[in-house]
Each structure stands twice: as C-alpha cells, then as structure tokens.
Scaffold this motif. Structure first.
Motif, PDB file in Angstrom:
ATOM      1  N   MET A   1     -66.536 -40.678  29.474  1.00 16.58           N
ATOM      2  CA  MET A   1     -65.419 -39.970  28.874  1.00 16.58           C
ATOM      3  C   MET A   1     -64.925 -40.680  27.629  1.00 16.58           C
ATOM      4  O   MET A   1     -64.830 -40.107  26.566  1.00 16.58           O
ATOM      5  N   SER A   2     -64.614 -41.998  27.764  1.00 14.49           N
ATOM      6  CA  SER A   2     -64.023 -42.675  26.620  1.00 14.49           C
ATOM      7  C   SER A   2     -64.996 -42.757  25.449  1.00 14.49           C
ATOM      8  O   SER A   2     -64.572 -42.862  24.317  1.00 14.49           O
TER       9      SER A   2
ATOM     10  N   HIS B   1     -59.001 -36.053  30.661  1.00 12.72           N
ATOM     11  CA  HIS B   1     -59.373 -36.614  31.964  1.00 12.72           C
ATOM     12  C   HIS B   1     -58.425 -37.767  32.260  1.00 12.72           C
ATOM     13  O   HIS B   1     -58.796 -38.931  32.089  1.00 12.72           O
ATOM     14  N   LEU B   2     -57.221 -37.453  32.686  1.00 15.69           N
ATOM     15  CA  LEU B   2     -56.247 -38.526  32.906  1.00 15.69           C
ATOM     16  C   LEU B   2     -56.540 -39.244  34.224  1.00 15.69           C
ATOM     17  O   LEU B   2     -56.863 -38.591  35.229  1.00 15.69           O
ATOM     18  N   PRO B   3     -56.388 -40.567  34.228  1.00 15.23           N
ATOM     19  CA  PRO B   3     -56.729 -41.358  35.414  1.00 15.23           C
ATOM     20  C   PRO B   3     -55.572 -41.410  36.405  1.00 15.23           C
ATOM     21  O   PRO B   3     -55.119 -42.488  36.792  1.00 15.23           O
TER      22      PRO B   3
ATOM     23  N   VAL C   1     -53.203 -44.636  28.122  1.00 14.93           N
ATOM     24  CA  VAL C   1     -54.548 -44.047  28.105  1.00 14.93           C
ATOM     25  C   VAL C   1     -55.046 -44.048  26.666  1.00 14.93           C
ATOM     26  O   VAL C   1     -54.427 -43.428  25.795  1.00 14.93           O
TER      27      VAL C   1
ATOM     28  N   ALA D   1     -59.718 -43.930  28.872  1.00 12.14           N
ATOM     29  CA  ALA D   1     -59.903 -42.549  29.347  1.00 12.14           C
ATOM     30  C   ALA D   1     -59.387 -41.651  28.238  1.00 12.14           C
ATOM     31  O   ALA D   1     -58.996 -42.126  27.166  1.00 12.14           O
ATOM     32  N   ASP D   2     -59.390 -40.346  28.473  1.00 12.14           N
ATOM     33  CA  ASP D   2     -58.899 -39.461  27.422  1.00 12.14           C
ATOM     34  C   ASP D   2     -57.950 -38.412  27.988  1.00 12.14           C
ATOM     35  O   ASP D   2     -57.805 -38.270  29.211  1.00 12.14           O
TER      36      ASP D   2
ATOM     37  N   PRO E   1     -58.814 -43.917  24.502  1.00 11.59           N
ATOM     38  CA  PRO E   1     -60.285 -43.928  24.531  1.00 11.59           C
ATOM     39  C   PRO E   1     -60.929 -44.854  23.497  1.00 11.59           C
ATOM     40  O   PRO E   1     -62.054 -45.294  23.688  1.00 11.59           O
TER      41      PRO E   1
ATOM     42  N   VAL F   1     -55.914 -48.025  30.242  1.00 11.98           N
ATOM     43  CA  VAL F   1     -57.097 -47.400  30.832  1.00 11.98           C
ATOM     44  C   VAL F   1     -57.924 -46.751  29.729  1.00 11.98           C
ATOM     45  O   VAL F   1     -57.367 -46.075  28.852  1.00 11.98           O
TER      46      VAL F   1
ATOM     47  N   GLU G   1     -54.278 -31.037  32.023  1.00  9.53           N
ATOM     48  CA  GLU G   1     -54.223 -32.333  32.697  1.00  9.53           C
ATOM     49  C   GLU G   1     -52.772 -32.798  32.869  1.00  9.53           C
ATOM     50  O   GLU G   1     -52.412 -33.351  33.912  1.00  9.53           O
TER      51      GLU G   1
ATOM     52  N   ARG H   1     -57.479 -49.733  21.727  1.00 11.86           N
ATOM     53  CA  ARG H   1     -57.084 -50.158  23.077  1.00 11.86           C
ATOM     54  C   ARG H   1     -56.964 -51.686  23.150  1.00 11.86           C
ATOM     55  O   ARG H   1     -56.110 -52.217  23.864  1.00 11.86           O
TER      56      ARG H   1
END
Ligand SMILES: C[S@@+](CC[C@H](N)C(=O)[O-])C[C@H]1O[C@@H](n2cnc3c(N)ncnc32)[C@H](O)[C@@H]1O
Length: 209
Positions: free
Chosen positions: A1-2, A96-98, A66, A92-93, A68, A90, A125, A73
């Motif tokens: 994802m990222s 697609h949240l964690p 979050v 992620a994007d 990516p 995290v 999301e 980051r």
C-alpha cells in the motif's frame, strides 16, 4: 500500500520550501484552532513531516500518524518525539487506514485530500474507522470560484501539476465530496491567508445517520 505513494523529490521540496512558507502563513495557529476540540484517539491522515503534531491539545491521548511517503514519515518520526501527545507513525495510506472499524474519535486531513488518488475511497475509510459520533476535521485547499482561474486549475490538473506536486490537484471540490459521501459539513470557514488562486477552507464533517 505505502509503495503507491512515493514522491522523493516532491517530499524534499515540500519539506525545504513549502513547509516554512506554511509556517509563515500561520499554519500552526490555524491547526491549533481547528484541533482544539479534539479528544481521545485521532488519525492524522497524510501527516507528512508531522507539523500537525505540535497542535494537538492535551485531551488527545493517541495520534496515529498515517504517512505513505518514506522521507516525510522519517521527518514525522522526529516530530513525534517532540510532540505534546503520544504519536505513533504507520506506513499506510488514506484508502487503507490501519484502524479497526469504529475505533477512533476523529480523523484529521490537513492539506491531504488534494493529493489522495481516490477521495471517495479515503472518505469511505474515514466513515469506517470513526466511532459513532466521531468527527473529521479538515484544512484543505479547494477549487477556485467559477471562471478563468478554475479553468486554469483544471488545465494544470490534467497536465503537469500532479506530476510536480506529489499528486496534488488544484481544482478539487472537496467539501462537495464530503457531502456526496455521507457526511454533513459544518463550521466551514475560508482560510484568511489563502488566495483566490489556491483558496483553502477548514471545517468539520460528521457521518450522517
Ligand atoms: C501537502 S502534504 C501535507 C502534510 C501534512 N498533513 C501537513 O499538513 O503539513 C500532503 C501529504 O499527503 C500525503 N499523501 C499523498 N497521498 C496520500 C494517500 N493516498 N494517503 C495518505 N497520505 C497521502 C503525502 O505523502 C504528503 O505527506
């Protein structure tokens, strides 16, 4: 994802030039005002270098940052150590949240929905992860008023702008997208420091029952 969102050149340009100019325009104060009512667990979507972290009030007990883009980051990791509230980063994007369903008190977008490849998927999301009664707080630049400027924005969006701007689009109608995707928008306010060319707004969005 990222791995879908890597803009190494833009990330360095953003950090070196855009970030300081946002600070000169008073972004810290704007974020602090927007975030003041937040409590509990907050997902800061597309947190970039982490400039929002210092604006969270003490009532926020956990920030999930979050981001990516690897370089940004990394900068956010450093900001997290100085933040007044606990922050975890995290890779992620927005799409697609964690986070588990209904698990967060708030979702924050600060200058992010211009860049996500799919705004509708991102907002789906947000709806998924927000607890009942939770809220989105956003600060976003949006399309110009109808006319020449908007036409120019659209032309740039269709050609060079997203390639040089890390996926940014100038002519998005982000507030309308919230309304079209199951949110009620309130507290909508123009950002005084923004321009006719790149108008910005802040506001709150809540999931419609
Ligand atoms: C203009 S920067 C804003 C950073 C930060 N939120 C702030 O206010 O300073 C846009 C950020 O959105 C991130 N981004 C782009 N596409 C994304 C996506 N699909 N999901 C999450 N973040 C994304 C970029 O990597 C970048 O960090």
């Amino acid at each position: 994802m990222s791995e879908r969102v890597q803009h190494p050149l833009f990330a360095r340009f953003y950090s070196a030039y855009v970030r300081p100019s946002l600070e000169r325009f008073g972004a810290d104060a704007m974020r602090a005002e927007l975030f003041a009512p937040l409590t509990g667990t907050v997902v800061d979507v597309g947190c970039g270098p982490g400039d929002s972290f210092r604006a969270y009030p003490a009532a926020v007990t956990r920030v999930i940052g979050v981001e990516p883009e690897d370089y940004l980051r990394g900068l956010a990791d450093k900001e997290a150590t100085r933040a007044p509230v606990p922050v975890e980063l995290v890779a992620a994007d927005a799409e697609h949240l964690p986070c588990a369903d209904g698990s967060v008190d708030a979702v924050v977008y600060s200058l992010v929905l211009c860049s996500v490849p799919d705004q509708e998927a991102a907002l789906a999301e947000a709806r998924r992860v927000l607890r009942p009664g939770g809220q989105v707080r956003f600060l976003e630049h949006v399309q110009a008023a109808p006319g020449l400027l908007r036409s120019l924005q659209r032309g740039l969006d269709a050609t060079v702008w997203p390639h040089f701007g890390g996926g940014c689009h100038l002519a998005r109608d982000t507030v309308q997208t919230f309304s079209d995707n199951g949110f009620e928008v309130s507290e909508l306010a123009p950002v005084a420091a923004s321009s006719r060319w790149v108008p910005a707004v802040s506001g709150v969005a809540r999931v419609l029952p």
